[in-house]
Motif scaffolding. Structure first.
Motif, PDB file in Angstrom:
ATOM      1  N   VAL A  10       0.841  -1.206   0.000  1.00 53.35           N
ATOM      2  CA  VAL A  10       0.000   0.000   0.000  1.00 53.35           C
ATOM      3  C   VAL A  10       0.875   1.255   0.000  1.00 53.35           C
ATOM      4  CG1 VAL A  10      -1.697   1.295   1.343  1.00 53.35           C
ATOM      5  CG2 VAL A  10      -1.884  -1.194   1.165  1.00 53.35           C
TER       6      VAL A  10
ATOM      7  N   LEU B 251       8.399   3.853   3.389  1.00 58.21           N
ATOM      8  CA  LEU B 251       7.977   4.019   4.782  1.00 58.21           C
ATOM      9  C   LEU B 251       8.071   5.491   5.167  1.00 58.21           C
ATOM     10  CD1 LEU B 251       9.614   0.944   6.521  1.00 58.21           C
ATOM     11  CD2 LEU B 251       7.346   1.181   5.495  1.00 58.21           C
ATOM     12  N   VAL B 252       7.522   5.805   6.314  1.00 59.36           N
ATOM     13  CA  VAL B 252       7.586   7.179   6.832  1.00 59.36           C
ATOM     14  C   VAL B 252       9.065   7.534   7.040  1.00 59.36           C
ATOM     15  CG1 VAL B 252       6.938   8.599   8.794  1.00 59.36           C
ATOM     16  CG2 VAL B 252       5.335   6.882   7.928  1.00 59.36           C
TER      17      VAL B 252
ATOM     18  N   ARG C 129      12.674   8.549   8.362  1.00 62.10           N
ATOM     19  CA  ARG C 129      13.352   8.503   9.661  1.00 62.10           C
ATOM     20  C   ARG C 129      14.523   9.470   9.653  1.00 62.10           C
ATOM     21  NH1 ARG C 129       9.508   4.412   9.183  1.00 62.10           N
ATOM     22  NH2 ARG C 129       9.506   3.106  11.035  1.00 62.10           N
TER      23      ARG C 129
ATOM     24  N   PRO D 249       5.318  -4.435   4.601  1.00 64.54           N
ATOM     25  CA  PRO D 249       4.163  -3.652   4.148  1.00 64.54           C
ATOM     26  C   PRO D 249       3.567  -2.763   5.238  1.00 64.54           C
ATOM     27  CG  PRO D 249       3.545  -5.940   4.458  1.00 64.54           C
ATOM     28  CD  PRO D 249       5.035  -5.872   4.627  1.00 64.54           C
ATOM     29  N   PHE D 250       3.858  -3.082   6.505  1.00 61.24           N
ATOM     30  CA  PHE D 250       3.356  -2.245   7.607  1.00 61.24           C
ATOM     31  C   PHE D 250       4.490  -1.497   8.298  1.00 61.24           C
ATOM     32  CE2 PHE D 250       0.203  -5.690   7.283  1.00 61.24           C
ATOM     33  CZ  PHE D 250      -0.949  -4.939   7.128  1.00 61.24           C
TER      34      PHE D 250
ATOM     35  N   ALA E 219       8.211  -1.038  10.269  1.00 59.63           N
ATOM     36  CA  ALA E 219       8.901  -1.763  11.341  1.00 59.63           C
ATOM     37  C   ALA E 219       9.332  -0.783  12.415  1.00 59.63           C
ATOM     38  CB  ALA E 219      10.125  -2.486  10.775  1.00 59.63           C
TER      39      ALA E 219
ATOM     40  N   ARG F 174       7.754   3.064  14.826  1.00 59.98           N
ATOM     41  CA  ARG F 174       6.695   3.706  14.049  1.00 59.98           C
ATOM     42  C   ARG F 174       5.976   2.717  13.141  1.00 59.98           C
ATOM     43  NH1 ARG F 174       7.402   9.265  14.315  1.00 59.98           N
ATOM     44  NH2 ARG F 174       5.223   9.330  13.718  1.00 59.98           N
ATOM     45  N   ILE F 175       6.055   1.430  13.446  1.00 64.22           N
ATOM     46  CA  ILE F 175       5.305   0.439  12.656  1.00 64.22           C
ATOM     47  C   ILE F 175       3.816   0.798  12.690  1.00 64.22           C
ATOM     48  CG2 ILE F 175       4.968  -1.123  14.623  1.00 64.22           C
ATOM     49  CD1 ILE F 175       5.283  -3.469  12.701  1.00 64.22           C
ATOM     50  N   CYS F 176       3.085   0.393  11.660  1.00 66.18           N
ATOM     51  CA  CYS F 176       1.654   0.715  11.605  1.00 66.18           C
ATOM     52  C   CYS F 176       0.935   0.139  12.828  1.00 66.18           C
ATOM     53  CB  CYS F 176       1.061   0.110  10.325  1.00 66.18           C
ATOM     54  SG  CYS F 176      -0.724   0.269  10.266  1.00 66.18           S
ATOM     55  N   PRO F 177       0.343   0.990  13.659  1.00 68.13           N
ATOM     56  CA  PRO F 177      -0.354   0.457  14.839  1.00 68.13           C
ATOM     57  C   PRO F 177      -1.673  -0.229  14.457  1.00 68.13           C
ATOM     58  CG  PRO F 177      -0.601   2.845  14.720  1.00 68.13           C
ATOM     59  CD  PRO F 177       0.288   2.464  13.589  1.00 68.13           C
ATOM     60  N   GLY F 178      -2.121   0.002  13.210  1.00 70.18           N
ATOM     61  CA  GLY F 178      -3.412  -0.570  12.798  1.00 70.18           C
ATOM     62  C   GLY F 178      -3.251  -1.889  12.057  1.00 70.18           C
TER      63      GLY F 178
ATOM     64  N   LEU G 248      -5.800  -4.799  12.689  1.00 62.93           N
ATOM     65  CA  LEU G 248      -7.109  -4.476  12.118  1.00 62.93           C
ATOM     66  C   LEU G 248      -7.037  -4.555  10.589  1.00 62.93           C
ATOM     67  CD1 LEU G 248     -10.019  -3.467  12.438  1.00 62.93           C
ATOM     68  CD2 LEU G 248      -9.135  -1.136  12.445  1.00 62.93           C
ATOM     69  N   GLY G 249      -5.964  -3.965  10.021  1.00 59.23           N
ATOM     70  CA  GLY G 249      -5.792  -3.973   8.562  1.00 59.23           C
ATOM     71  C   GLY G 249      -5.833  -5.396   8.013  1.00 59.23           C
TER      72      GLY G 249
ATOM     73  N   ILE H 226      -8.806  -6.927   5.535  1.00 61.43           N
ATOM     74  CA  ILE H 226      -8.494  -7.445   4.197  1.00 61.43           C
ATOM     75  C   ILE H 226      -8.992  -8.888   4.072  1.00 61.43           C
ATOM     76  CG2 ILE H 226      -6.629  -8.182   2.656  1.00 61.43           C
ATOM     77  CD1 ILE H 226      -5.004  -5.842   3.631  1.00 61.43           C
TER      78      ILE H 226
END
Ligand code: HEM
Length: 146
Positions: free
Chosen positions: A6, A10-11, A13, A73-74, A76, A79-83, A86-87, A91
């Motif tokens: 997606v 990544l965000v 750093r 994909p999420f 690491a 700051r790994i995706c907290p969602g 749920l994601g 899916i």
């Protein structure tokens, strides 16, 4: 999630101290971007990287939860995706419902091998050319009423 993550990057750093990663010196204060899209298509890591072959993961420990740096994909770390739990559930549930409820096929005018899988690169990666499909209900009619 490997071939078409997606978020392709990544965000960003910021290096808090001088470090060396895989032979590259990274001075303190450098902004670092991890390109997950490229990593998950790296032929040094993946056999036939552009091939969609989910069975390549059977019997492998590798997962998407931020421990295996070849598949992120999420993201690491802190700051790994907290969602991500749920994601993953959304899916799986959505896909299962769509497959259970409908038959899916390409229009007669499009061949499987001509399907365009290019993406638009940005914060996320939508398909460049929308997918056209023929969708038919496969369950009794009353199951589709709200
Ligand atoms: C399939 C679904 C999803 C994917 C592929 C995804 C992917 C990502 C990625 C790649 C990041 C950046 C992580 C990093 O740089 O290390 C991220 C961050 C984030 N995601 Fe998700 N995400 C998904 C679903 C969700 C959901 C369902 C939520 C909330 C309910 C969510 C909330 C967030 C938040 C708040 C951040 C920022 C975290 C931070 O910067 O500390 N995501 N996500």
């Amino acid at each position: 999630m490997r071939l078409h993550p997606v978020a392709p990057m990544l965000v960003p750093r910021l290096a808090r101290e001088d470090c060396n990663i895989a032979g590259y010196d990274i001075p303190k204060g450098t902004q670092v971007l991890a390109n997950t899209w490229t990593i998950s298509r790296d032929p040094e890591i993946w056999d036939n990287p552009t091939e969609f072959k989910p069975e390549r993961f059977i019997g492998k420990e590798i997962d998407v939860k931020g421990h295996d740096f070849e598949l992120l994909p999420f993201g690491a770390g802190r700051r790994i995706c907290p969602g991500y739990p749920l994601g993953l559930k959304v899916i799986q549930a959505s896909l299962a419902n769509l497959l259970h409820g409908f038959n899916w096929r390409l229009p007669d005018t499009i061949k499987k091998e001509d399907l365009n899988m290019e993406e638009i690169f940005g914060l996320s990666t939508p398909k460049k050319i929308p997918l056209e499909v023929v969708v038919e209900p496969r369950l009794p009619n009353h199951l589709y009423s709200l």
